[in-house]
Write an enzyme that holds these catalytic residues in place. Structure first.
Site, PDB file in Angstrom:
ATOM      1  N   LYS A  22      -9.640  18.397   1.223  1.00  0.00           N
ATOM      2  CA  LYS A  22     -10.156  17.319   2.092  1.00  0.00           C
ATOM      3  C   LYS A  22      -9.306  16.985   3.558  1.00  0.00           C
ATOM      4  O   LYS A  22      -9.918  17.285   4.414  1.00  0.00           O
ATOM      5  CB  LYS A  22      -9.758  15.832   1.727  1.00  0.00           C
ATOM      6  CG  LYS A  22      -9.886  14.666   2.435  1.00  0.00           C
ATOM      7  CD  LYS A  22      -9.853  13.463   1.747  1.00  0.00           C
ATOM      8  CE  LYS A  22      -8.766  12.384   1.771  1.00  0.00           C
ATOM      9  NZ  LYS A  22      -8.228  12.056   3.091  1.00  0.00           N
ATOM     10  N   ARG A 121      -0.783   2.087  10.009  1.00  0.00           N
ATOM     11  CA  ARG A 121      -1.569   3.173  10.530  1.00  0.00           C
ATOM     12  C   ARG A 121      -2.164   3.096  11.973  1.00  0.00           C
ATOM     13  O   ARG A 121      -3.336   3.175  12.119  1.00  0.00           O
ATOM     14  CB  ARG A 121      -2.494   3.567   9.428  1.00  0.00           C
ATOM     15  CG  ARG A 121      -2.176   3.912   8.303  1.00  0.00           C
ATOM     16  CD  ARG A 121      -3.045   4.506   7.222  1.00  0.00           C
ATOM     17  NE  ARG A 121      -3.019   5.855   7.397  1.00  0.00           N
ATOM     18  CZ  ARG A 121      -3.748   6.742   6.499  1.00  0.00           C
ATOM     19  NH1 ARG A 121      -4.434   6.302   5.587  1.00  0.00           N
ATOM     20  NH2 ARG A 121      -3.750   8.102   6.827  1.00  0.00           N
TER      21      ARG A 121
HETATM   22  C1  UD1 Z   1      -2.395  12.375   7.148  1.00  0.00           C
HETATM   23  C2  UD1 Z   1      -3.158  12.715   5.828  1.00  0.00           C
HETATM   24  C3  UD1 Z   1      -2.744  11.643   4.746  1.00  0.00           C
HETATM   25  C4  UD1 Z   1      -1.377  11.953   4.615  1.00  0.00           C
HETATM   26  C5  UD1 Z   1      -0.476  11.820   6.030  1.00  0.00           C
HETATM   27  C6  UD1 Z   1       0.864  12.039   5.579  1.00  0.00           C
HETATM   28  C7  UD1 Z   1      -5.445  13.270   6.571  1.00  0.00           C
HETATM   29  C8  UD1 Z   1      -6.888  13.046   6.925  1.00  0.00           C
HETATM   30  N1  UD1 Z   1      -4.679  12.487   6.162  1.00  0.00           N
HETATM   31  O1  UD1 Z   1      -2.590  11.049   7.473  1.00  0.00           O
HETATM   32  O2  UD1 Z   1      -3.417  12.098   3.605  1.00  0.00           O
HETATM   33  O3  UD1 Z   1      -0.896  11.014   3.676  1.00  0.00           O
HETATM   34  O4  UD1 Z   1      -0.938  12.726   6.757  1.00  0.00           O
HETATM   35  O5  UD1 Z   1       0.945  13.273   5.306  1.00  0.00           O
HETATM   36  O6  UD1 Z   1      -4.964  14.410   6.942  1.00  0.00           O
HETATM   37  N2  UD1 Z   1       1.819   6.748  13.118  1.00  0.00           N
HETATM   38  C9  UD1 Z   1       2.120   5.729  14.013  1.00  0.00           C
HETATM   39  N3  UD1 Z   1       1.416   6.059  15.432  1.00  0.00           N
HETATM   40  C10 UD1 Z   1       0.287   6.976  15.233  1.00  0.00           C
HETATM   41  C11 UD1 Z   1      -0.110   7.713  14.217  1.00  0.00           C
HETATM   42  C12 UD1 Z   1       0.751   7.535  13.129  1.00  0.00           C
HETATM   43  O7  UD1 Z   1       3.103   4.984  14.028  1.00  0.00           O
HETATM   44  O8  UD1 Z   1      -0.357   7.200  16.528  1.00  0.00           O
HETATM   45  C13 UD1 Z   1       2.579   6.530  11.940  1.00  0.00           C
HETATM   46  C14 UD1 Z   1       1.687   6.276  10.526  1.00  0.00           C
HETATM   47  O9  UD1 Z   1       1.526   5.035  10.566  1.00  0.00           O
HETATM   48  C15 UD1 Z   1       2.576   6.671   9.391  1.00  0.00           C
HETATM   49  C16 UD1 Z   1       3.186   8.191   9.979  1.00  0.00           C
HETATM   50  O10 UD1 Z   1       3.021   7.846  11.470  1.00  0.00           O
HETATM   51  O11 UD1 Z   1       3.599   5.805   8.985  1.00  0.00           O
HETATM   52  C17 UD1 Z   1       2.885   9.241   9.783  1.00  0.00           C
HETATM   53  O12 UD1 Z   1       1.214   9.218   9.473  1.00  0.00           O
HETATM   54  P1  UD1 Z   1       0.166  10.677   9.874  1.00  0.00           P
HETATM   55  O13 UD1 Z   1       1.133  11.853   9.732  1.00  0.00           O
HETATM   56  O14 UD1 Z   1      -0.302  10.485  11.189  1.00  0.00           O
HETATM   57  O15 UD1 Z   1      -0.666  10.241   8.762  1.00  0.00           O
HETATM   58  P2  UD1 Z   1      -2.228  10.547   9.064  1.00  0.00           P
HETATM   59  O16 UD1 Z   1      -2.785  11.734   9.957  1.00  0.00           O
HETATM   60  O17 UD1 Z   1      -2.901   9.381   9.363  1.00  0.00           O
END
Ligand code: UD1
Length: 415
Positions: A22, A121
């Protein structure tokens, strides 16, 4: 019919094939927007998140054809249509369209994206990176508009590792003017898959799989065909099912090279893994009398997406254990539901303390994707019958969890 009924207490025996990933499919489908012509994506899983992504692409004017797991996307006639807000709302990966669309059309307005309720998020880092690359963004409470006459390469020094931000920055940078450096970049296998696909299409990316990516913008990309790798989290879920219910299962196509931390912990916690040419044979439930501790982290550390299934394994182990969640702040939502099945788990801050317990059947509610799958696994090991409601969360990431687990010898049905 949005539930699963599970008859617990049956040892597993059987085999299943692991679906395409996915988290690799979604950004790669978004990346097709960068390419004029028809891209062919093989092994694309038939899950609702992919369905929503294809719907979003169609609403933008792309021609999308699907033959089973083969998807063809033709992006020659992009329109200025709005994206359907119900798809943007349910799926956080819709943010992935932002960088790619900006590269193609120069202007994007969209509602804030949704996704699983596993923390705040926010998308602040996504927007901050785009601003550095020359994008002007106006925000209000429900939506934002981003505009760029020309995308420019930039040095992106990120405050922490983010999978989505790394992917979005890659998608924005491949057609931007000049060089982009992303540091620290996420190293997840799904990022490597995105880079591979874009490289097949002519992108210039160095450092894939490391924590520093260098991207030199090119003038155009060319149609490509790419096969999505197998889903390491789905493989880990069925491995966990076998560890909880006991028995022996063969997971065909399990991407073992991307599962090192999970397989290492599984063996420490009593599973036996036999590596074969086309998959792994898992023998479950030889629980060791040790107290387990686990901490989630960015790849190659233990994945946060496997945290809930491993919580169930710990609850059923002889000594219990603890799990520290370092990625998302709200990822213990299954704890009250597991406790309804007889688990004894308390949460302090970002750590869950899990005591050894016997599970019994109950009616429980899925509140997000991986937690929902973990409840189904718990029910396989519980005494009696359980119902897991809100199956639609599970359908976001599992092609057919009922069929796959039946292939593995479990007794369950749609309810
Ligand atoms: C992706 C995955 C998800 C997985 C996660 C961590 C996809 C579709 N989803 O989610 O399954 O659990 O990686 O491996 O690939 N954050 C911020 N600001 C931002 C962006 C992120 O603070 O602009 C924080 C988030 O709240 C979180 C952390 O960064 O606490 C990591 O999130 P991130 O690695 O971005 O996860 P996703 O890409 O949403």
């Amino acid at each position: 019919m949005d539930a699963v009924r599970i008859y617990g207490g049956k040892c597993l025996e059987g085999q299943t094939t692991i679906q395409g990933s996915k988290n690799a499919s979604l950004p790669i489908l978004a990346a097709t927007l960068l390419i004029e012509g028809t891209c062919e994506i093989e092994n694309c899983p038939e899950i609702s998140d992919v369905y929503h992504m294809l719907r979003l692409l169609k609403s933008l004017g792309c021609k999308v054809e699907r033959e089973g797991t083969l998807v063809r996307v033709n992006t020659e006639k992009l329109s200025e249509c709005d994206m359907p807000s119900d798809s943007v709302g349910v799926m956080r990966s819709s943010i992935m369209l932002l960088g790619a669309l900006l590269a193609r059309t120069g202007r994007v307005c969209m509602e804030y994206p949704g996704g699983c309720v596993i923390g705040q998020r926010p998308i602040n880092l996504h927007l901050q990176s785009l601003r550095k690359m020359g994008v002007v963004i106006e925000e209000n409470e429900t939506e934002f508009c981003a505009e760029a006459a020309k995308l420019k390469g930039a040095v992106l020094n990120l405050p922490f590792v983010s999978v989505g931000v790394t992917e979005n920055a890659i998608l924005t940078a491949v057609l931007a003017e000049g060089e982009t450096i992303i540091k620290p970049a996420a190293r997840e296998p799904e990022i490597q898959a995105l880079c591979e696909f874009l490289q097949c299409a002519g992108a210039k990316i160095e450092g894939s799989g490391s924590d520093c990516l260098t991207i030199r913008g090119v003038n155009r990309l060319y149609p490509a065909r790419y096969r999505i790798p197998a889903d390491r989290i789905v493989a880990g879920t069925y491995l966990s099912a076998c560890m909880c219910a006991g028995g022996r299962v063969f997971l065909r196509d399990a991407p073992v090279h991307h599962m090192e931390s999970v397989l290492t912990r599984a063996v420490e916690m009593g599973a036996a893994i036999d590596y074969e040419a086309d998959g792994i044979l898992v023998t479950g439930r030889d629980h060791r009398a040790v107290c387990h501790t686990l901490s989630t982290g960015c790849y190659p550390a233990f994945p946060t997406d496997m945290q809930s299934p491993f919580m169930v394994i710990m609850a059923l182990s002889d000594q219990g254990g603890s799990i520290e969640e370092t990625v998302f702040e709200n990822r213990f939502r299954i704890v009250p539901e597991l406790c309804r099945m007889g688990a004894d788990i308390t949460v302090h801050g970002n750590t869950a303390y899990i005591s050894s317990s016997k599970l019994h059947g109950a009616i429980v509610q899925a509140e997000e994707l991986r937690g929902g799958a973990a409840l189904v696994i718990a029910a396989l090991a519980a005494e009696g019958t359980s119902i897991v409601t809100n199956r639609h969360y599970i359908d976001r990431g599992y092609e057919d969890i009922v069929l796959s687990l039946r292939q593995l010898g479990a007794s369950l049905e749609l309810a």
